[in-house]
Scaffold this active site. Structure first.
Site, mmCIF file in Angstrom:
data_model
loop_
_atom_site.group_PDB
_atom_site.id
_atom_site.type_symbol
_atom_site.label_atom_id
_atom_site.label_comp_id
_atom_site.label_asym_id
_atom_site.label_seq_id
_atom_site.Cartn_x
_atom_site.Cartn_y
_atom_site.Cartn_z
ATOM 1 N N GLY B 324 41.338 38.463 40.263
ATOM 2 C CA GLY B 324 42.395 39.095 39.484
ATOM 3 C C GLY B 324 42.241 38.740 38.011
ATOM 4 O O GLY B 324 41.117 38.607 37.504
ATOM 5 N N SER B 325 43.359 38.503 37.361
ATOM 6 C CA SER B 325 43.334 38.294 35.914
ATOM 7 C C SER B 325 42.628 37.015 35.495
ATOM 8 O O SER B 325 42.297 36.848 34.318
ATOM 9 C CB SER B 325 44.761 38.283 35.381
ATOM 10 O OG SER B 325 45.390 39.501 35.732
ATOM 11 N N VAL B 326 42.411 36.086 36.435
ATOM 12 C CA VAL B 326 41.676 34.873 36.082
ATOM 13 C C VAL B 326 40.267 35.256 35.613
ATOM 14 O O VAL B 326 39.625 34.532 34.853
ATOM 15 C CB VAL B 326 41.625 33.914 37.296
ATOM 16 C CG1 VAL B 326 40.849 32.653 36.969
ATOM 17 C CG2 VAL B 326 43.033 33.566 37.747
ATOM 18 N N PHE B 327 39.822 36.433 36.051
ATOM 19 C CA PHE B 327 38.474 36.902 35.709
ATOM 20 C C PHE B 327 38.415 37.420 34.265
ATOM 21 O O PHE B 327 37.335 37.679 33.739
ATOM 22 C CB PHE B 327 38.109 38.021 36.685
ATOM 23 C CG PHE B 327 36.652 38.388 36.709
ATOM 24 C CD1 PHE B 327 35.679 37.457 37.063
ATOM 25 C CD2 PHE B 327 36.236 39.673 36.384
ATOM 26 C CE1 PHE B 327 34.344 37.809 37.105
ATOM 27 C CE2 PHE B 327 34.897 40.030 36.422
ATOM 28 C CZ PHE B 327 33.949 39.084 36.782
ATOM 29 N N LYS B 328 39.596 37.548 33.630
ATOM 30 C CA LYS B 328 39.603 38.232 32.330
ATOM 31 C C LYS B 328 38.860 37.463 31.243
ATOM 32 O O LYS B 328 38.301 38.060 30.320
ATOM 33 C CB LYS B 328 41.052 38.520 31.901
ATOM 34 C CG LYS B 328 41.617 39.729 32.660
ATOM 35 C CD LYS B 328 43.060 39.984 32.376
ATOM 36 C CE LYS B 328 43.529 41.239 33.117
ATOM 37 N NZ LYS B 328 44.997 41.313 33.198
#
Lengths: 383, 633
Positions: B324-328
């Protein structure tokens, strides 16, 4: 044949005089063998006098007494009662045969409470006495004929068949071979032996079919010990291992690993020679064989020195019986012949065998004591 | 006279012949004796030794496992076994009478009694038979008191592996079990052939099995023909197993276990950002490893396997989730490297259109004007759709690999999984389909094919905040190669090759995500410790939200079945100004990262810093104490 009376008759000896005629050298040799037995039995019990060594010593002591008594009884009495003794032994054999039929399985013993009597053992001595008497009374020329041999052959055949039926192959063979030796010594022609031998060989296949299963197995296992390394072959193999591992000088008294760890079966009876060879090596084994050789030489010397045919046959006969024990036992534990239950005389633990051997040696001693006694061809002749 | 003379002559001749024959026979026997005892002697001596000497293996005690402070995590405890020697029981009326007496003293199940009676018939009378294992102290003493009436009954002491912390450590420590046929075939170690020998089956117990196992001793015993041991001839002591010391902190591990109590399935990893030393590694639900070393019953095993929350899986290393957004941050770094500036601005109306498809932002009404830092702070999806479209999936994938995503980290545990970072080539090879631009957009927000493990999230975050070093995780303070132990040197990790300026932007953005006015994890700022946390929330969709649901405004997770809810993720570090520890949290189907995962991360990091503070003040009290293990960096 005439017998000359009065001339060259040996003086009758008193009992005291006879006693001093005992062959002390022979007694010493016999005692040495028994001593080896006591020592090995002491070791077999891991350094305990109980249960074997002390009893063996006591039995030997009693045996020496019996031996002396037998030795001092007039040889003519032995000759007089030779057939009677044979007859008793034969009756006993028949008795165990009948009892064996009633009870289950093989029976070889008669329980006399004090001692368990094995008639086949008694027969070994009785047979020598009977044959010695028969050939003593037989005319020299008659030995060459066939007809007079029929009676002694029957004398031998009856107990041999009875013992084979028990079944006790080892004793039967011993008895047959011991008797054959007497025939040979009496002067029976060699070609007759060859004939009988060939006949026996020819009848082997028939005999084979009469053998019990366990006897067949023993012979087969002997021919190929690897067949059954944990069964019958196990005994022979373990015996050879124990002996071989003893080496030249052995592992030391009471240090025979194979015997003390019970890899060796029956170490106190049939396989005691193995134990000796393991603990004392080739040196110890050869020494005991040497002792036995000396006893055999003594037996020969005593027999040829005797004046009467009865005494000669008796002396050589009991010596041969003794020798057969030695040969069969040692050859068995070395894996040369199949396992047959024959003890090593004077060394193995066991009452009956000790008694037989001591009685036999008593007769040998008797022959020595009465070496100059002349006995007529017929019982009546000897007065 | 003459015939008498002939007769005696004939007799003498034949007797002499006979004597000669006897002597020959005796000579033959002597020769045979010589052959056996001299010629063949060596062979028989060897056979005799084989007969009487048995080799026995002495199993070495298995090494203990401790945490960084020396707390025992795996030990050997004495297992009292009741054994019965049938031949000694004879005097007391036999085995059956003894068993009856025993059953009055202790609890003896019927099937145990039957088994003992069966074994008595099969074994030799001097071989001890195990009647019951795992006796309590009370039972041991009750039998001890009655010993005079129980001849042949003995208490035997064996060793059983015991894990004092039970389920809390199960996934890291693993457990021991009986040797399988396959393991037996693959190993040369004779120890494995010992009946009842146990080897590591999972976790540290398996990874460091060689070091823990030690080397077998041997005992040469003399046995008799029945196999009874007579005495010991020689004894060579074995080498006990090494103690394996972990980088884990039991107190922290316990704290996390306690903190996760309310969750159904979750995992947490705490790691030193500089050394890669793992301080805590928790996966729930768990199982009791002691049940394994005592022998698991089939029903128990089946219950573990069929449990929907997968207690046997170590989710921290084998759970694969879309980040999820941790990948951003990964996407942002790839963008910086490919010419997108941090000031790149995108207007977020709540969605982005590509062709005839609409890609939604999590915030329905949009974030408005976003740049890189605010897009991470507020976790704007539209900004990342735009950037992902510009950069392309392959460049994002290349950055992900450099950060340690999509491949095994190489932690010293078994069963780690690699996750997945998709590329165009991968899709063509694996699915046989061309890559679509829309899929790049989805990858841009860490969804779709992207799969990572919680440990990878911790490692990649550590690489962002430790100055761009390619740190890798480990669990033990020392190196163990087979049975050789040497201290783990301070590893110098290679540079990931990201300019410090880019990393500074990431730290700034992650700081803002927690501490900024509009940060998604603002509610989870640290309290009570003089430090701040940086980090990034993530919410990973388990299924696509349909347009109908979107229109109905059905976003509330409470209305959706547990297994369909989103995974909640968070990766963070502390202290924000000088990062030392990284934490990653994944709560399966926990809902939003900011509500379910970030508060856990906050509590954990606070505890980490508290523990460190105590350690520093302890060291202050006793300055002469040598530093133990590795420093905090």
């Amino acid at each position: 044949m005439r017998v000359r009376h009065g001339e060259l008759r040996a003086p009758e000896l008193t009992l005291g005089q006879k006693f001093w005629q005992v062959n002390w050298g022979l007694l010493l040799l016999v005692s040495a063998c028994a001593g080896v037995g006591v020592a090995m039995l002491y070791s077999a019990a891991n350094g305990e006098w109980d249960p074997w060594a002390s009893r063996h010593a006591v039995r030997f002591g009693v045996g020496v007494g019996a031996m002396l008594v037998v030795a001092l009884i007039d040889i003519r009495l032995w000759m007089r009662y030779a057939y009677a003794i044979y007859a008793i032994a034969l009756v006993l054999l028949v008795a165990v045969e009948v009892a064996g039929d009633i009870g289950m399985g093989a029976q070889r013993w008669i329980d006399l409470r004090v001692i368990q009597l094995q008639p086949s053992e008694i027969m070994k001595i009785a047979m020598v006495l009977a044959l010695a008497r028969y050939f003593h009374t037989l005319n020299v020329d008659d030995v060459g004929r066939v007809a007079p041999l029929i009676t002694p052959v029957l004398l031998v055949a009856a107990p041999v068949v009875l013992i084979l039926r028990q079944p006790d192959l080892g004793t039967a063979i011993m008895l047959a071979v011991g008797s054959a030796v007497l025939f040979f010594l009496a002067g029976v022609r060699l070609w007759k032996f060859a004939l009988v031998g060939m006949g026996a060989l020819a009848s082997l296949p028939v005999a084979w079919s009469f053998l019990h299963e366990y006897q067949k197995k023993r012979i087969l296992t002997f021919l190929d010990p690897e067949r059954d390394p944990l069964g019958s072959g196990y005994h022979i193999l373990q015996s050879k291992i124990a002996m071989g591992s003893g080496g030249m000088t052995g592992k030391g008294f009471m240090s025979g690993t194979q015997s003390h760890l019970n890899f060796l079966p029956e170490k106190q009876t049939d396989f005691i020679f193995t134990m000796l060879a393991e603990e004392f090596g080739l040196v110890g084994g050869a020494a005991l064989i040497g002792l036995y050789a000396l006893i055999m030489i003594y037996g020969f010397a005593i027999a040829v020195r005797a004046r009467s045919q009865f005494a000669r046959l008796l002396g050589m006969g009991v010596t041969t019986t003794f020798s057969l024990y030695v040969f069969i036992n040692i050859a068995m534990v070395m894996g040369v012949i199949p396992v047959v239950g024959v003890p090593l005389p004077l060394v193995s633990y066991g009452g009956t065998a000790m008694l037989t051997v001591m009685l036999g040696l008593g007769l040998l001693m008797n022959v020595y004591v009465h070496r100059d006694t002349r006995i007529g061809r017929r019982w009546s002749d000897s007065g | 006279m003459k015939p008498e003379k002939t007769r005696s002559k004939l007799f003498n001749r034949r007797a002499a012949l006979l004597l000669g024959g006897k002597m020959l026979l005796l000579g033959g026997l002597g020769a045979r004796l010589y052959y056996l005892q001299v010629v063949e002697s060596e062979r028989y001596k060897m056979l005799a030794e084989e007969n009487r000497i048995n080799f026995r293996l002495l199993p070495p005690p298995r090494g203990f496992i401790t945490d960084r402070n020396g707390d025992y995590l795996a030990i050997n405890i004495q297992n009292y076994r009741l054994v019965l020697v049938p031949e000694q029981a004879k005097d007391a009326g036999g085995v059956e009478a003894t068993l009856v007496k025993l059953s009055r003293l202790i609890d003896l199940p019927d099937h145990d009694l039957k088994r003992v009676l069966r074994e008595v018939k099969r074994r030799r009378a001097f071989v001890p038979i195990t009647v019951r294992e795992n006796l309590s102290w009370e039972e041991v003493s009750r039998i001890g008191v009655n010993a005079p009436e129980l001849p042949g009954v003995n208490i035997d002491v064996g060793q059983t592996r015991h894990y004092p912390y039970g389920p809390n450590m199960a996934h890291v420590i693993g457990y021991v079990g009986a040797v399988s046929e396959k393991e037996l075939a693959a190993s040369e170690d004779p120890l494995l052939e010992l009946p009842g020998f146990r080897i590591g089956k999972n976790g540290i117990e398996k990874a460091y099995d060689q070091a823990l196992r030690g080397a077998a001793g041997t005992s040469q015993v003399e046995v008799n023909a029945l196999g009874r041991v007579i005495r010991e001839l020689r004894r060579q002591e074995g080498q006990p197993g090494h103690e394996v010391r972990l980088t884990l902190d039991m107190r922290l591990q316990d704290f996390i276990g306690e903190r996760l109590k309310g969750e159904k399935a979750a995992s947490v990893v705490v790691m030193d950002v500089h050394t890669g030393a793992v301080r805590a590694l928790v996966s729930i639900p768990s199982y009791d490893p002691n049940a394994f070393s005592e022998g698991l019953r089939t029903e128990e095993w089946r219950a573990l396997v069929n449990n929907p929350y997968h207690p046997l899986t170590n989710k921290a290393i084998a759970g694969q989730y879309s980040p999820g957004s941790v990948f951003k941050m990964t996407v942002a770094l790839a963008a910086l490297e490919n010419g997108v500036s941090r000031d790149h601005r995108v207007f977020c109306p709540g969605y982005m259109e590509l062709g005839d498809r609409r890609f939604h932002c999590w915030k329905r009404w949009g974030h408005g004007e976003m740049d890189m830092v605010s897009a991470i702070e507020e976790s704007c999806d539209v900004w990342f759709y735009d950037v992902a479209r510009r950069v392309g999936v392959d460049r994002i994938a290349a950055m992900a690999k450099r950060l340690g995503l999509g491949e095994r980290t190489g932690i010293d545990l078994v069963g780690e999984r690699a996750g997945l970072i998709p590329t165009r080539a991968w899709k063509r090879a694996a699915l046989g389909q061309p890559w679509h631009m829309g899929e790049s957009l989805v990858v841009g927000i860490g969804q779709g094919y992207v799969l990572t493990t919680p440990l990878q999230l911790a490692v990649s975050t550590a690489r962002l905040v430790n100055g761009g070093k390619a740190v890798t995780p480990h669990l033990t303070l020392n190196h163990y190669e087979d049975a050789v132990v040497r201290p783990r040197e301070r590893a110098t990790f290679p540079d990931v090759g990201i300019p410090e300026a880019h990393l500074a932007v990431m730290r700034e953005a992650m700081d803002a995500a927690v501490n900024g006015e509009r940060g998604t994890a603002r509610a989870s700022r640290l309290r009570g410790v003089e430090a701040e946390m940086g980090g990034k929330t993530g919410t990973s969709q388990v299924r696509r939200i349909t347009q109908a649901e979107r229109d109905a405004g059905m976003r509330d997770d409470d209305e959706i079945a547990w297994r369909l809810r989103d995974h909640a993720l968070f990766a963070g570090y502390a202290p924000a100004h000088d990062p030392r520890y990284v934490v990653s949290v994944v709560v399966e189907h926990g809902g939003g990262g900011s509500t379910a995962a970030a508060p856990i991360a906050r509590d954990v990091l606070e505890e980490v810093l508290r523990i460190e503070g105590r350690a520093i003040s302890d060291a202050g009290d006793a300055p002469d104490l040598p530093a133990r293990g590795e420093g905090a960096g």
